[in-house]
Enzyme design. Structure first.
Site, PDB file in Angstrom:
ATOM      1  N   LYS A 152       0.842  -1.198   0.000  1.00 62.22           N
ATOM      2  CA  LYS A 152       0.000   0.000   0.000  1.00 62.22           C
ATOM      3  C   LYS A 152       0.873   1.242   0.000  1.00 62.22           C
ATOM      4  CE  LYS A 152      -1.929   2.568   3.095  1.00 62.22           C
ATOM      5  NZ  LYS A 152      -1.855   3.849   2.360  1.00 62.22           N
ATOM      6  N   GLY A 205       6.771   4.470   8.537  1.00 60.78           N
ATOM      7  CA  GLY A 205       5.905   5.632   8.715  1.00 60.78           C
ATOM      8  C   GLY A 205       6.128   6.248  10.081  1.00 60.78           C
ATOM      9  N   SER A 206       5.103   6.893  10.578  1.00 55.46           N
ATOM     10  CA  SER A 206       5.247   7.626  11.838  1.00 55.46           C
ATOM     11  C   SER A 206       5.280   6.669  13.030  1.00 55.46           C
ATOM     12  CB  SER A 206       4.086   8.602  11.990  1.00 55.46           C
ATOM     13  OG  SER A 206       2.867   7.884  12.004  1.00 55.46           O
ATOM     14  N   THR A 207       5.900   7.119  14.084  1.00 57.28           N
ATOM     15  CA  THR A 207       5.985   6.306  15.295  1.00 57.28           C
ATOM     16  C   THR A 207       4.585   6.051  15.849  1.00 57.28           C
ATOM     17  OG1 THR A 207       8.194   7.127  15.765  1.00 57.28           O
ATOM     18  CG2 THR A 207       6.969   6.244  17.635  1.00 57.28           C
ATOM     19  N   VAL A 209       1.594   5.789  14.277  1.00 54.41           N
ATOM     20  CA  VAL A 209       0.876   4.723  13.555  1.00 54.41           C
ATOM     21  C   VAL A 209       1.609   3.389  13.749  1.00 54.41           C
ATOM     22  CG1 VAL A 209       0.115   3.917  11.282  1.00 54.41           C
ATOM     23  CG2 VAL A 209      -0.122   6.323  11.876  1.00 54.41           C
ATOM     24  N   GLY A 210       2.941   3.431  13.796  1.00 58.16           N
ATOM     25  CA  GLY A 210       3.725   2.209  14.000  1.00 58.16           C
ATOM     26  C   GLY A 210       3.338   1.496  15.284  1.00 58.16           C
ATOM     27  N   GLU A 227       9.854   0.787  10.661  1.00 58.87           N
ATOM     28  CA  GLU A 227      10.835   1.853  10.392  1.00 58.87           C
ATOM     29  C   GLU A 227      10.106   3.156  10.662  1.00 58.87           C
ATOM     30  OE1 GLU A 227      13.867   1.382   9.826  1.00 58.87           O
ATOM     31  OE2 GLU A 227      14.165  -0.472   8.701  1.00 58.87           O
ATOM     32  N   CYS A 261      13.335  10.611   7.247  1.00 56.89           N
ATOM     33  CA  CYS A 261      13.400  10.081   8.609  1.00 56.89           C
ATOM     34  C   CYS A 261      14.819  10.165   9.158  1.00 56.89           C
ATOM     35  CB  CYS A 261      12.913   8.642   8.617  1.00 56.89           C
ATOM     36  SG  CYS A 261      13.758   7.626   7.412  1.00 56.89           S
ATOM     37  N   GLU A 353      10.036  15.568  15.791  1.00 55.99           N
ATOM     38  CA  GLU A 353      10.354  15.396  14.366  1.00 55.99           C
ATOM     39  C   GLU A 353       9.505  16.387  13.565  1.00 55.99           C
ATOM     40  OE1 GLU A 353       8.910  11.863  12.247  1.00 55.99           O
ATOM     41  OE2 GLU A 353      10.913  11.662  11.407  1.00 55.99           O
TER      42      GLU A 353
HETATM   43  P1  NAD Z   1       2.097   7.701   8.463  1.00 55.28           P
HETATM   44  O1  NAD Z   1       2.424   6.879   9.644  1.00 55.28           O
HETATM   45  O2  NAD Z   1       1.016   8.691   8.590  1.00 55.28           O
HETATM   46  O3  NAD Z   1       1.668   6.774   7.241  1.00 55.28           O
HETATM   47  C1  NAD Z   1       2.513   5.776   6.734  1.00 55.28           C
HETATM   48  C2  NAD Z   1       1.693   4.750   5.981  1.00 55.28           C
HETATM   49  O4  NAD Z   1       0.844   4.077   6.903  1.00 55.28           O
HETATM   50  C3  NAD Z   1       0.776   5.353   4.916  1.00 55.28           C
HETATM   51  O5  NAD Z   1       0.737   4.499   3.794  1.00 55.28           O
HETATM   52  C4  NAD Z   1      -0.555   5.377   5.616  1.00 55.28           C
HETATM   53  O6  NAD Z   1      -1.645   5.331   4.734  1.00 55.28           O
HETATM   54  C5  NAD Z   1      -0.482   4.111   6.445  1.00 55.28           C
HETATM   55  N1  NAD Z   1      -1.383   4.074   7.603  1.00 55.28           N
HETATM   56  C6  NAD Z   1      -1.881   5.132   8.294  1.00 55.28           C
HETATM   57  N2  NAD Z   1      -2.687   4.689   9.285  1.00 55.28           N
HETATM   58  C7  NAD Z   1      -2.688   3.347   9.220  1.00 55.28           C
HETATM   59  C8  NAD Z   1      -3.333   2.324   9.987  1.00 55.28           C
HETATM   60  N3  NAD Z   1      -4.128   2.601  11.013  1.00 55.28           N
HETATM   61  N4  NAD Z   1      -3.111   1.034   9.656  1.00 55.28           N
HETATM   62  C9  NAD Z   1      -2.284   0.722   8.625  1.00 55.28           C
HETATM   63  N5  NAD Z   1      -1.670   1.652   7.863  1.00 55.28           N
HETATM   64  C10 NAD Z   1      -1.858   2.947   8.156  1.00 55.28           C
HETATM   65  O7  NAD Z   1       3.461   8.350   8.001  1.00 55.28           O
HETATM   66  P2  NAD Z   1       3.715   9.402   6.833  1.00 55.28           P
HETATM   67  O8  NAD Z   1       3.190  10.715   7.315  1.00 55.28           O
HETATM   68  O9  NAD Z   1       3.225   8.860   5.524  1.00 55.28           O
HETATM   69  O10 NAD Z   1       5.307   9.418   6.750  1.00 55.28           O
HETATM   70  C11 NAD Z   1       6.091  10.192   7.565  1.00 55.28           C
HETATM   71  C12 NAD Z   1       6.662   9.391   8.717  1.00 55.28           C
HETATM   72  O11 NAD Z   1       7.361   8.254   8.230  1.00 55.28           O
HETATM   73  C13 NAD Z   1       7.707  10.160   9.505  1.00 55.28           C
HETATM   74  O12 NAD Z   1       7.499   9.989  10.887  1.00 55.28           O
HETATM   75  C14 NAD Z   1       9.019   9.531   9.096  1.00 55.28           C
HETATM   76  O13 NAD Z   1      10.054   9.657  10.036  1.00 55.28           O
HETATM   77  C15 NAD Z   1       8.630   8.137   8.885  1.00 55.28           C
HETATM   78  N6  NAD Z   1       9.601   7.451   8.037  1.00 55.28           N
HETATM   79  C16 NAD Z   1      10.462   6.532   8.574  1.00 55.28           C
HETATM   80  C17 NAD Z   1      11.422   5.900   7.792  1.00 55.28           C
HETATM   81  C18 NAD Z   1      12.379   4.879   8.352  1.00 55.28           C
HETATM   82  O14 NAD Z   1      12.951   4.132   7.570  1.00 55.28           O
HETATM   83  N7  NAD Z   1      12.577   4.799   9.642  1.00 55.28           N
HETATM   84  C19 NAD Z   1      11.497   6.204   6.435  1.00 55.28           C
HETATM   85  C20 NAD Z   1      10.612   7.136   5.924  1.00 55.28           C
HETATM   86  C21 NAD Z   1       9.671   7.751   6.732  1.00 55.28           C
END
Ligand code: NAD
Length: 451
Positions: A152, A205-207, A209-210, A227, A261, A353
């Site tokens: 996705k 993605g974000s911490t 949501v992670g 990540e 990130c 961040e």
């Molecule tokens: P986000 O967490 O909002 O979204 C990331 C992904 O998760 C998107 O595809 C989103 O649609 C999906 N998502 C959102 N809610 C969800 C849920 N409840 N269940 C499953 N999937 C869901 O992050 P973002 O705003 O797209 O990206 C920015 C963040 O990503 C920053 O915090 C950045 O540091 C982090 N990031 C980390 C790395 C790494 O390798 N550590 C790399 C790139 C970005």
């Protein structure tokens, strides 16, 4: 359907489907069926198909890069690198299927053999900041290990992932082995977490949501790689090549408009070198080229959305701006490269961040304080140490709690080396030689030799 907006022109560049929960379940079922066929493709043939996929990506670098410029506002130079990274990662992991050798372990009463078994359907959830590389870091080793993949992309940046899925078919990957499902996290992503046939979630993605994904995966003891966010420190000692450290520092945080990130968004400078470093940093920041990202000379494009720009601005409004660069007038979600003088480690711009082209600078007294300040964060993803003292470089590198560090360099990502975070920056590692094993379960089979 969902409109994709160019962050450069603020105009609609495409309209893409928003996959429903039912459509996601149907795609997972097809992926599960395809797994039975993919896992038995001979290792040599799987390797050949991945190499062919890499070749087809290579033939489309310009097209993929152009798509990323339009969809995400990445500079054309960066976007070419990103597409090239997908090719390189596919090539790197194409060597894996023929090398997935288990072990033979002598045990009393017989012999034990281990196998790396693919998991089944693996899901990859991608953020908007690096749509191509982060997709590839997940799908390439997962496919190499014999899994099928459902992926996705982020709502804001689905274009290149959707094109990569077409290129996979063109390269000869069987139908349903690699499926891209554009849509919402709360719909498609949520089904990846909850569906019992998805055996691993590879999330970037974000911490915030992670954490919810990790909790969701616990329900089925589902494998998960996270990540997440970062607030990395760039530690500059007075004995460093200050001119080099200052010239490199803007690229370590303003690249991709700071939506990285690994951004070194906290600069720690030894107090005795602070004034000299700031004097060297200023021209490097004011000269940073923010312009139409399609231009070959562009070093920075706009932010991904108006919402992101407002969020970034909210950190700067109340802070002490030391100096800043300039951005084009007119349309686009532009925000200038900005350097803030931190006054306290409690400043929100020092702690949180920002995910934009903003860096905070703080002086430190000595090595021990540098390590303490670098570690005074819930994150631990990347970081840099600038010093001419080799022993100090090693001591500080061992002392800083982050997953990816560089000494006298700001690089974080090399596909040959493991990448991932400590503390709340993540769980597990991607890339490097061990990434394929992370998409398998080890099985041991005991053979009795008793008569
Ligand atoms: P986000 O967490 O909002 O979204 C990331 C992904 O998760 C998107 O595809 C989103 O649609 C999906 N998502 C959102 N809610 C969800 C849920 N409840 N269940 C499953 N999937 C869901 O992050 P973002 O705003 O797209 O990206 C920015 C963040 O990503 C920053 O915090 C950045 O540091 C982090 N990031 C980390 C790395 C790494 O390798 N550590 C790399 C790139 C970005």
């Amino acid at each position: 359907m969902h409109d994709v907006i160019s962050p450069v022109t603020e105009e609609v560049v495409a309209t893409v489907p928003a996959t429903s929960a039912e459509e996601t379940d149907a795609a997972i079922a097809r992926s599960r069926a395809a797994f039975e066929r993919w896992r038995v493709v001979s290792p040599g043939d799987r390797a050949r198909l991945l190499r062919r996929f890499a070749t087809v990506v290579d033939e489309h670098i310009e097209e993929l890069a152009g798509l990323e410029v339009r969809n995400s506002g990445h500079t054309i130079g960066n976007a070419r690198w990103e597409a090239g990274n997908v090719r390189d990662v596919l090539n790197y992991y194409s060597a894996a299927p023929e090398r997935m050798t288990g072990r033979q372990i002598p045990v009393p009463g017989g012999m034990d053999v281990t196998f790396y078994e693919p998991l089944g359907v693996v899901s990859v959830i991608v953020p908007w900041n690096f749509p191509m590389p982060i997709a590839g870091w997940g799908f390439a080793p997962a496919l190499a290990a014999g899994n099928t993949v459902v992926l996705k992309p982020a709502e804001l940046t689905p274009m290149t992932a959707m094109r990569l899925a077409e290129l996979a078919l063109e390269a000869g990957l069987p139908e349903d082995v690699f499926t891209v499902l554009p849509g919402k996290g709360s719909v498609v992503g949520q089904r990846f977490v909850a569906h019992p046939d998805v055996r691993k979630v590879c999330f970037t993605g974000s911490t915030e949501v992670g954490k919810s994904i990790m909790a969701g995966c616990a329900d089925q003891v589902k494998r998960v790689t996270l990540e997440l966010g970062g607030k990395s420190a760039n530690v500059v000692f007075a004995d460093a090549d200050l001119a080099k450290a200052a010239a490199a520092a803007p690229y370590a945080v303003f690249d991709n408009a700071g939506q990285d990130c690994c951004a070194r968004s906290r600069i720690l400078v030894e107090a005795s070198a602070y004034d000299e470093f700031m004097a060297l940093l200023e021209p490097a920041v004011t000269g940073f080229r923010c312009e139409d990202p399609a231009r070959e000379t562009a070093e920075m494009g706009p932010l991904i959305s108006a919402q992101q720009r407002d969020l970034v601005a909210s950190y700067v409004d109340a802070a002490d701006v030391a100096f800043r660069g300039s951005v084009p007038a007119g349309p686009g979600y532009w925000f200038p490269p900005t350097v803030l003088a931190a006054t306290s480690t409690q400043d929100p711009h020092w702690r949180e961040e920002i995910f934009g082209p903003v860096v905070s600078v703080l002086p430190f007294a000595d090595e021990a304080e540098a390590i303490r300040l670098a570690n005074d964060t819930e994150y631990g993803l990347s970081g840099s140490i600038w010093t001419r003292d080799l022993g100090r470089g090693i001591r500080v590198a061992r002392g800083v709690e982050t997953g990816n560090l560089s000494v006298n360099s700001n690089s974080s990502v090399r596909y040959w080396t493991p990448f991932g975070g400590m503390k709340q920056s993540g769980l597990g590692r991607e890339l490097g030689p061990d990434a394929v094993a992370a998409f398998t379960d080890v099985k041991n089979v005991f053979f009795s030799t008793e008569e």
